[in-house]
Design an enzyme around this catalytic site. Structure first.
Site, PDB file in Angstrom:
ATOM      1  N   PHE A  13       1.009  -1.235   0.045  1.00 55.57           N
ATOM      2  CA  PHE A  13       0.037   0.192   0.116  1.00 55.57           C
ATOM      3  C   PHE A  13       1.129   1.456   0.119  1.00 55.57           C
ATOM      4  CE2 PHE A  13      -1.955   3.439   2.176  1.00 55.57           C
ATOM      5  CZ  PHE A  13      -3.448   3.619   1.856  1.00 55.57           C
ATOM      6  N   ARG A  62      -4.304  15.266  17.232  1.00 58.04           N
ATOM      7  CA  ARG A  62      -3.211  14.372  16.640  1.00 58.04           C
ATOM      8  C   ARG A  62      -4.852  12.580  16.839  1.00 58.04           C
ATOM      9  NH1 ARG A  62       0.590  15.214  13.627  1.00 58.04           N
ATOM     10  NH2 ARG A  62       2.681  15.947  14.819  1.00 58.04           N
ATOM     11  N   ALA A  74       7.675  19.870  13.953  1.00 61.98           N
ATOM     12  CA  ALA A  74       8.315  19.278  13.365  1.00 61.98           C
ATOM     13  C   ALA A  74       7.572  19.336  12.344  1.00 61.98           C
ATOM     14  CB  ALA A  74       8.073  18.027  14.391  1.00 61.98           C
ATOM     15  N   GLU A  91       9.913  23.675   9.218  1.00 68.84           N
ATOM     16  CA  GLU A  91       8.382  23.363   9.901  1.00 68.84           C
ATOM     17  C   GLU A  91       8.562  24.674  11.046  1.00 68.84           C
ATOM     18  OE1 GLU A  91       6.581  20.683   9.546  1.00 68.84           O
ATOM     19  OE2 GLU A  91       7.192  20.399   7.605  1.00 68.84           O
ATOM     20  N   GLU A  95       5.241  26.163  10.988  1.00 68.70           N
ATOM     21  CA  GLU A  95       4.572  25.987  12.482  1.00 68.70           C
ATOM     22  C   GLU A  95       4.537  26.678  13.293  1.00 68.70           C
ATOM     23  OE1 GLU A  95       4.850  22.008  14.150  1.00 68.70           O
ATOM     24  OE2 GLU A  95       3.753  21.258  12.385  1.00 68.70           O
ATOM     25  N   GLU A 118      11.011   5.326  10.204  1.00 65.13           N
ATOM     26  CA  GLU A 118      11.131   6.683  10.496  1.00 65.13           C
ATOM     27  C   GLU A 118      12.338   7.014  11.321  1.00 65.13           C
ATOM     28  OE1 GLU A 118       8.141  10.149  12.045  1.00 65.13           O
ATOM     29  OE2 GLU A 118       8.518   8.370  12.749  1.00 65.13           O
ATOM     30  N   GLU A 137      -2.663  23.290   4.614  1.00 63.54           N
ATOM     31  CA  GLU A 137      -4.011  23.151   5.070  1.00 63.54           C
ATOM     32  C   GLU A 137      -4.946  22.041   5.906  1.00 63.54           C
ATOM     33  OE1 GLU A 137      -5.672  20.450   1.249  1.00 63.54           O
ATOM     34  OE2 GLU A 137      -5.572  22.279   0.531  1.00 63.54           O
ATOM     35  N   GLU A 139      -3.405  21.215   8.676  1.00 66.36           N
ATOM     36  CA  GLU A 139      -2.964  21.776  10.082  1.00 66.36           C
ATOM     37  C   GLU A 139      -3.573  22.977  10.748  1.00 66.36           C
ATOM     38  OE1 GLU A 139       1.840  21.518  10.413  1.00 66.36           O
ATOM     39  OE2 GLU A 139       1.301  22.364   8.845  1.00 66.36           O
TER      40      GLU A 139
END
Length: 179
Positions: A13, A62, A74, A91, A95, A118, A137, A139
């Site tokens: 996927f 989240r 982040a 970032e 942010e 990661e 958009e 966030e």
């Protein structure tokens, strides 16, 4: 110790931030097993330090946790090849609405080594200069300032559970404050 041998990796996927693979592995004793693997292009986070010594944090919802979190600013790299400091600078400004020409690498961490690659590079930003917040958009974040002591209390109370945030705060404290 003999390493395991990956016989095959099949893309199952393709997602927006992760690719899901099934790995066929030959174990050290010759058995064939299958592992799930999540491929991630990497990310960067920033311990943003104000002139007063407070840390800028972002509060955001989240979905995976179904709650608001307090985290270091982040975000994901645009590509796997993007330099971490470039991602961190972008970032930070996107942010928090602040930028810095003074970013220093603090640490690198892997978030979930059992099934995901990661890698998050954490930087310290000082000499913050006001700019303009430029959120994605989807966030919605609030920028908040905390002392390191307040953040440690939030970690120990269970309010902050994000691994990059916890590692970044402790590493910052140990490197810059515990002298």
């Amino acid at each position: 110790m003999k390493p395991q041998n990956r016989l095959d990796r099949k893309l199952v996927f393709t997602g927006r931030i992760l690719n899901f693979y099934e790995d066929k592995i030959e174990t050290q004793d010759g058995k064939v097993v299958y592992y799930d693997f999540l491929g991630h292009k990497g990310a960067a986070a920033v311990v943003a330090v104000t002139d007063e010594g407070k840390l800028l944090m972002v509060r955001q919802y989240r979905n995976a946790l179904d709650r608001f979190t307090v985290e270091l600013p982040a975000g994901a790299k645009d590509t796997a090849e993007e330099d971490g400091i470039v991602c961190a600078a972008r970032e930070l400004e996107e942010e928090t609405g602040f930028f810095s020409d003074n970013l220093e690498h603090l640490l690198t961490l892997n978030t979930t080594v059992a099934f995901c690659n990661e890698k998050i590079e954490v930087f310290v930003a000082k000499d913050l200069k006001p700019s303009k917040q430029n959120l994605d958009e989807d966030e919605f974040v609030e920028v908040e300032e905390y002392s390191v002591e307040e953040l440690l209390a939030m970690i120990y109370s269970g309010e902050i559970t994000d691994s990059k945030t916890i590692a970044g705060i402790f590493a910052y404290r140990d490197k810059y404050l515990d002298k």
